[in-house]
Write a protein that holds these residues in place. Sequence first.
Motif, PDB file in Angstrom:
ATOM      1  N   THR A  91       0.835  -1.207   0.000  1.00 58.34           N
ATOM      2  CA  THR A  91       0.000   0.000   0.000  1.00 58.34           C
ATOM      3  C   THR A  91       0.867   1.253   0.000  1.00 58.34           C
ATOM      4  O   THR A  91       0.592   2.221  -0.727  1.00 58.34           O
ATOM      5  CB  THR A  91      -0.924   0.000   1.228  1.00 58.34           C
ATOM      6  N   LEU A  92       1.922   1.256   0.809  1.00 60.25           N
ATOM      7  CA  LEU A  92       2.839   2.401   0.853  1.00 60.25           C
ATOM      8  C   LEU A  92       3.535   2.591  -0.495  1.00 60.25           C
ATOM      9  O   LEU A  92       3.601   3.712  -1.014  1.00 60.25           O
ATOM     10  CB  LEU A  92       3.866   2.198   1.967  1.00 60.25           C
ATOM     11  N   LEU A  93       4.042   1.519  -1.069  1.00 59.22           N
ATOM     12  CA  LEU A  93       4.724   1.617  -2.360  1.00 59.22           C
ATOM     13  C   LEU A  93       3.756   2.053  -3.461  1.00 59.22           C
ATOM     14  O   LEU A  93       4.120   2.839  -4.342  1.00 59.22           O
ATOM     15  CB  LEU A  93       5.365   0.272  -2.717  1.00 59.22           C
ATOM     16  N   ARG A  94       2.517   1.534  -3.406  1.00 57.09           N
ATOM     17  CA  ARG A  94       1.521   1.937  -4.393  1.00 57.09           C
ATOM     18  C   ARG A  94       1.211   3.427  -4.260  1.00 57.09           C
ATOM     19  O   ARG A  94       1.046   4.139  -5.275  1.00 57.09           O
ATOM     20  CB  ARG A  94       0.248   1.124  -4.236  1.00 57.09           C
ATOM     21  N   SER A  95       1.149   3.914  -3.036  1.00 59.23           N
ATOM     22  CA  SER A  95       0.893   5.344  -2.815  1.00 59.23           C
ATOM     23  C   SER A  95       2.016   6.192  -3.393  1.00 59.23           C
ATOM     24  O   SER A  95       1.768   7.205  -4.054  1.00 59.23           O
ATOM     25  CB  SER A  95       0.730   5.621  -1.318  1.00 59.23           C
ATOM     26  N   LEU A  96       3.252   5.781  -3.152  1.00 55.66           N
ATOM     27  CA  LEU A  96       4.403   6.518  -3.692  1.00 55.66           C
ATOM     28  C   LEU A  96       4.403   6.495  -5.213  1.00 55.66           C
ATOM     29  O   LEU A  96       4.665   7.515  -5.863  1.00 55.66           O
ATOM     30  CB  LEU A  96       5.709   5.929  -3.145  1.00 55.66           C
ATOM     31  N   TRP A  97       4.109   5.327  -5.802  1.00 58.47           N
ATOM     32  CA  TRP A  97       4.127   5.202  -7.246  1.00 58.47           C
ATOM     33  C   TRP A  97       3.011   6.008  -7.904  1.00 58.47           C
ATOM     34  O   TRP A  97       3.232   6.707  -8.903  1.00 58.47           O
ATOM     35  CB  TRP A  97       4.026   3.727  -7.631  1.00 58.47           C
ATOM     36  N   GLN A  98       1.803   5.936  -7.342  1.00 61.05           N
ATOM     37  CA  GLN A  98       0.693   6.703  -7.884  1.00 61.05           C
ATOM     38  C   GLN A  98       0.943   8.202  -7.746  1.00 61.05           C
ATOM     39  O   GLN A  98       0.626   8.982  -8.659  1.00 61.05           O
ATOM     40  CB  GLN A  98      -0.610   6.335  -7.160  1.00 61.05           C
ATOM     41  N   THR A  99       1.539   8.613  -6.630  1.00 56.89           N
ATOM     42  CA  THR A  99       1.864  10.022  -6.445  1.00 56.89           C
ATOM     43  C   THR A  99       2.892  10.479  -7.463  1.00 56.89           C
ATOM     44  O   THR A  99       2.779  11.564  -8.051  1.00 56.89           O
ATOM     45  CB  THR A  99       2.400  10.258  -5.027  1.00 56.89           C
ATOM     46  N   PHE A 100       3.909   9.648  -7.700  1.00 57.58           N
ATOM     47  CA  PHE A 100       4.933   9.986  -8.686  1.00 57.58           C
ATOM     48  C   PHE A 100       4.335  10.105 -10.084  1.00 57.58           C
ATOM     49  O   PHE A 100       4.608  11.080 -10.813  1.00 57.58           O
ATOM     50  CB  PHE A 100       6.034   8.927  -8.674  1.00 57.58           C
ATOM     51  N   LEU A 101       3.508   9.130 -10.492  1.00 58.39           N
ATOM     52  CA  LEU A 101       2.909   9.169 -11.817  1.00 58.39           C
ATOM     53  C   LEU A 101       2.002  10.388 -11.984  1.00 58.39           C
ATOM     54  O   LEU A 101       2.061  11.079 -13.020  1.00 58.39           O
ATOM     55  CB  LEU A 101       2.103   7.891 -12.068  1.00 58.39           C
ATOM     56  N   ALA A 102       1.166  10.653 -10.980  1.00 58.50           N
ATOM     57  CA  ALA A 102       0.249  11.782 -11.075  1.00 58.50           C
ATOM     58  C   ALA A 102       1.012  13.108 -11.136  1.00 58.50           C
ATOM     59  O   ALA A 102       0.672  13.998 -11.925  1.00 58.50           O
ATOM     60  CB  ALA A 102      -0.710  11.777  -9.878  1.00 58.50           C
ATOM     61  N   THR A 103       2.057  13.241 -10.314  1.00 62.53           N
ATOM     62  CA  THR A 103       2.836  14.479 -10.315  1.00 62.53           C
ATOM     63  C   THR A 103       3.553  14.676 -11.638  1.00 62.53           C
ATOM     64  O   THR A 103       3.584  15.785 -12.188  1.00 62.53           O
ATOM     65  CB  THR A 103       3.859  14.463  -9.167  1.00 62.53           C
ATOM     66  N   ALA A 104       4.134  13.602 -12.177  1.00 59.84           N
ATOM     67  CA  ALA A 104       4.812  13.700 -13.476  1.00 59.84           C
ATOM     68  C   ALA A 104       3.833  14.084 -14.577  1.00 59.84           C
ATOM     69  O   ALA A 104       4.138  14.928 -15.438  1.00 59.84           O
ATOM     70  CB  ALA A 104       5.492  12.374 -13.807  1.00 59.84           C
ATOM     71  N   LEU A 105       2.644  13.484 -14.562  1.00 62.78           N
ATOM     72  CA  LEU A 105       1.628  13.812 -15.568  1.00 62.78           C
ATOM     73  C   LEU A 105       1.185  15.263 -15.443  1.00 62.78           C
ATOM     74  O   LEU A 105       1.008  15.967 -16.458  1.00 62.78           O
ATOM     75  CB  LEU A 105       0.435  12.872 -15.419  1.00 62.78           C
ATOM     76  N   VAL A 106       1.025  15.734 -14.216  1.00 63.98           N
ATOM     77  CA  VAL A 106       0.621  17.119 -13.998  1.00 63.98           C
ATOM     78  C   VAL A 106       1.692  18.078 -14.518  1.00 63.98           C
ATOM     79  O   VAL A 106       1.383  19.098 -15.149  1.00 63.98           O
ATOM     80  CB  VAL A 106       0.351  17.363 -12.500  1.00 63.98           C
ATOM     81  N   VAL A 107       2.956  17.772 -14.276  1.00 62.19           N
ATOM     82  CA  VAL A 107       4.046  18.631 -14.758  1.00 62.19           C
ATOM     83  C   VAL A 107       4.046  18.696 -16.282  1.00 62.19           C
ATOM     84  O   VAL A 107       4.177  19.777 -16.884  1.00 62.19           O
ATOM     85  CB  VAL A 107       5.401  18.118 -14.234  1.00 62.19           C
ATOM     86  N   ILE A 108       3.885  17.536 -16.927  1.00 66.62           N
ATOM     87  CA  ILE A 108       3.894  17.489 -18.394  1.00 66.62           C
ATOM     88  C   ILE A 108       2.750  18.312 -18.985  1.00 66.62           C
ATOM     89  O   ILE A 108       2.916  19.013 -19.990  1.00 66.62           O
ATOM     90  CB  ILE A 108       3.811  16.025 -18.870  1.00 66.62           C
ATOM     91  N   VAL A 109       1.590  18.256 -18.361  1.00 66.20           N
ATOM     92  CA  VAL A 109       0.426  18.982 -18.876  1.00 66.20           C
ATOM     93  C   VAL A 109       0.487  20.466 -18.491  1.00 66.20           C
ATOM     94  O   VAL A 109       0.113  21.343 -19.288  1.00 66.20           O
ATOM     95  CB  VAL A 109      -0.874  18.341 -18.352  1.00 66.20           C
TER      96      VAL A 109
END
Length: 313
Positions: A91-109
């Motif tokens: 759960t912790l690793l999934r939270s970190l990974w989802q946060t990383f993906l969402a933040t990267a996507l937000v930066v790109i957009v």
Amino acid sequence: MSNSHTTAMQSGQTLGRSQAMVREARHLLFTVTPGAAWIILFLVLPSVYLMAVAFMTNGPYGLPQMPLSLESFKQLAGFGFLGWSPGNIYTLLRSLWQTFLATALVVIVAYPIAYYISTCREKWRPLMLLAVVVPSWTNQVIRAFGWMNLLAPGTPLSSFAETLGLISPNMGLYPSNFAVTLGLAYNFLPFMVLPLYAAFEKLDTAQVEAAQDIYATPFKAFWHAVFPQTLPGLLAGVVLVAIPAFGMYVVPELLGGGKGMMLGNLVATQFSGGSNWPLGAAGAILMLIATFIGLFAMRRIGKRLGGGEEVVI
């Protein structure tokens, strides 16, 4: 006679300074007290209460009780009466990974959006910024239900994904980790666009023109002329996006369909259906620790990439 007059003047000046200091202190007290009381009441005291609960023992119906123990932190690490289980670690690793993906996507957009708005006519900029911010005024639950309808089986987006072979027929893009990432990025996009826009408004275009004059490629011109100038806005946006996304509850719960639990869902479950307040408090403390680590890391990164000056976050 002159000495008496001088003494009286000095006494009057001293009294005037004392009265000015009293007025300044009173003004400062009236100005600071409401904000300080708000922070103490809704931030400091709940954090202290969570820290106390986290070190208590889980009692009947999940309520904390004495004696003090580290059992909740052991359970958070996966140790239970049946042995060790990696569920909470996942759960912790999934939270970190989802946060990383969402933040990267937000930066790109957000980068092209913020740049485009900064290059528009000045009279149109407030309207375009308002268009970016207005969706965030809607309740998160309503926005999540909107994405559920857009990503459900049989919708144009799901049909297009089926055509490309990305998903099985009649499965839909919801519920899935993709839907969670998309929902997180959509929710926090304004928090990245606004600080980046503020950075682009202060952009020194002479550096960009100089890079173009020496025939730099668009990527090199961006990396050497634009990126360093927008770094403070980028780091501020990363903090505003990553920290709340890491502890998000509504989006993973609705768009993930209960299949992609994040740390915020784990904490909320322990205070409701899970009935283990100490474990939930331990999870909340873990989120606070992760927040402080993230802030410290952002400041260090800003110092290294910003030419020796720490970025204020």
